[in-house]
Design a protein around this motif. Structure first.
Motif, short mmCIF file in Angstrom:
data_model
loop_
_atom_site.label_atom_id
_atom_site.label_comp_id
_atom_site.label_asym_id
_atom_site.label_seq_id
_atom_site.Cartn_x
_atom_site.Cartn_y
_atom_site.Cartn_z
N ALA A 1 60.34 32.90 47.23
CA ALA A 1 60.74 31.51 47.43
C ALA A 1 59.94 30.93 48.61
O ALA A 1 60.14 31.35 49.74
CB ALA A 1 62.23 31.42 47.71
N PRO A 2 59.04 29.99 48.36
CA PRO A 2 58.20 29.47 49.45
C PRO A 2 58.89 28.45 50.35
O PRO A 2 58.27 27.87 51.22
CB PRO A 2 57.05 28.82 48.70
CG PRO A 2 57.66 28.36 47.41
CD PRO A 2 58.69 29.41 47.08
N ASP A 3 60.17 28.25 50.16
CA ASP A 3 60.91 27.27 50.95
C ASP A 3 61.50 27.89 52.21
O ASP A 3 61.84 29.08 52.23
CB ASP A 3 62.07 26.69 50.14
CG ASP A 3 61.63 25.86 48.95
OD1 ASP A 3 60.45 25.46 48.91
OD2 ASP A 3 62.47 25.60 48.08
N VAL A 4 61.67 27.08 53.25
CA VAL A 4 62.48 27.48 54.40
C VAL A 4 63.91 27.16 53.99
O VAL A 4 64.24 26.00 53.71
CB VAL A 4 62.09 26.67 55.66
CG1 VAL A 4 63.01 27.04 56.82
CG2 VAL A 4 60.63 26.88 56.02
N PRO A 5 64.77 28.17 53.90
CA PRO A 5 66.13 27.92 53.43
C PRO A 5 66.90 27.02 54.41
O PRO A 5 66.75 27.14 55.62
CB PRO A 5 66.75 29.32 53.36
CG PRO A 5 65.92 30.17 54.25
CD PRO A 5 64.54 29.57 54.26
N ASP A 6 67.70 26.14 53.87
CA ASP A 6 68.49 25.24 54.70
C ASP A 6 69.73 26.00 55.20
O ASP A 6 70.59 26.36 54.40
CB ASP A 6 68.91 24.01 53.89
CG ASP A 6 69.53 22.92 54.74
OD1 ASP A 6 69.93 23.21 55.89
OD2 ASP A 6 69.62 21.78 54.25
N PRO A 7 69.85 26.21 56.52
CA PRO A 7 70.97 26.99 57.04
C PRO A 7 72.24 26.17 57.26
O PRO A 7 73.26 26.72 57.67
CB PRO A 7 70.43 27.49 58.38
CG PRO A 7 69.54 26.37 58.85
CD PRO A 7 68.89 25.85 57.58
N TYR A 8 72.21 24.88 57.00
CA TYR A 8 73.29 23.97 57.36
C TYR A 8 74.66 24.43 56.86
O TYR A 8 75.64 24.37 57.59
CB TYR A 8 72.99 22.56 56.85
CG TYR A 8 74.00 21.53 57.29
CD1 TYR A 8 73.97 21.02 58.58
CD2 TYR A 8 74.99 21.08 56.43
CE1 TYR A 8 74.91 20.09 59.00
CE2 TYR A 8 75.93 20.15 56.83
CZ TYR A 8 75.88 19.65 58.12
OH TYR A 8 76.80 18.74 58.54
N TYR A 9 74.76 24.85 55.62
CA TYR A 9 76.06 25.22 55.06
C TYR A 9 76.40 26.70 55.22
O TYR A 9 77.40 27.17 54.72
CB TYR A 9 76.14 24.82 53.58
CG TYR A 9 76.17 23.32 53.42
CD1 TYR A 9 77.30 22.59 53.76
CD2 TYR A 9 75.05 22.63 52.97
CE1 TYR A 9 77.32 21.20 53.63
CE2 TYR A 9 75.06 21.24 52.84
CZ TYR A 9 76.20 20.55 53.17
OH TYR A 9 76.23 19.18 53.05
N GLY A 10 75.55 27.43 55.94
CA GLY A 10 75.79 28.85 56.14
C GLY A 10 76.23 29.16 57.56
O GLY A 10 76.64 28.27 58.31
N GLY A 11 76.11 30.42 57.91
CA GLY A 11 76.53 30.87 59.23
C GLY A 11 75.36 31.03 60.18
O GLY A 11 74.22 30.63 59.90
N ASP A 12 75.66 31.64 61.32
CA ASP A 12 74.66 31.82 62.36
C ASP A 12 73.46 32.64 61.91
O ASP A 12 72.34 32.42 62.39
CB ASP A 12 75.30 32.47 63.59
CG ASP A 12 76.26 31.53 64.31
OD1 ASP A 12 76.10 30.30 64.18
OD2 ASP A 12 77.16 32.03 65.00
N ALA A 13 73.68 33.59 61.01
CA ALA A 13 72.56 34.42 60.54
C ALA A 13 71.47 33.58 59.88
O ALA A 13 70.29 33.88 60.03
CB ALA A 13 73.06 35.49 59.56
#
Length: 167
Positions: free
Chosen positions: A129-141
């Motif tokens: 997956a060449p995208d930077v994953p959006d961490p907004y809806y996840g946790g600190d990890a």
């Protein structure tokens, strides 16, 4: 993977922009890290860094508290960021890097001066997956993972900037 060549400067200073969805997580993290690395490389007077979001929901707000905390814990200054929305004035930048394919599509798609951020990531070939994953809806990890991705990619960018003839 060898990083692609940076586009030649359009003028001075060399201007780089990072784009994500709301300009409160990924693109400001890249902005802060790149700004720090540019200063460390002695290029602060020759390189301008900014970030924006394709959406306007957060305009004027500081970055997400979790993103700021992760940056601060790693020695970066996240305090100055205020969210901006991407607009037509960005057309004159030397390089615009979108954090994911949806952001890239929203700003008009790839060109010689508009690319995916991870096209400069030395570990992108190992990731399907060449995208930077959006961490907004996840946790600190998720924020830790994004910062690691941003740091290694921005190091490659700044190394490329140091090799350009920036006067």
């Amino acid at each position: 993977m060898a990083a692609p060549a940076l586009p030649a400067p359009l003028g001075a200073p060399y201007r780089i922009g990072f784009v994500c969805l709301g300009n409160i997580c990924r693109s400001p993290m890249a902005d802060v890290v790149t700004t720090s690395l540019v200063a460390d490389a002695g290029l602060a007077d020759r390189v301008e860094v900014r970030s924006s979001g394709t959406g306007g929901w957060h305009v004027g707000q500081p970055m997400d508290e979790r993103a700021a905390a992760r940056l601060t814990a790693s020695g970066y200054d996240a305090s100055r960021h205020r969210a901006q929305q991407h607009d037509a004035t960005w057309a004159g930048l030397d390089l615009v890097l979108a954090m994911d394919a949806a952001n890239l599509a929203e700003i008009g798609g790839e060109s010689d001066r508009v690319r995916l951020f991870r096209s400069f990531d030395p570990e992108a070939d190992a990731d399907p997956a060449p995208d930077v994953p959006d961490p907004y809806y996840g946790g600190d990890a998720g924020f830790a993972d994004v910062l690691a991705m941003v740091e290694r990619t921005c190091a490659v960018l700044v190394d490329g900037l140091a090799r350009l003839d920036l006067r």
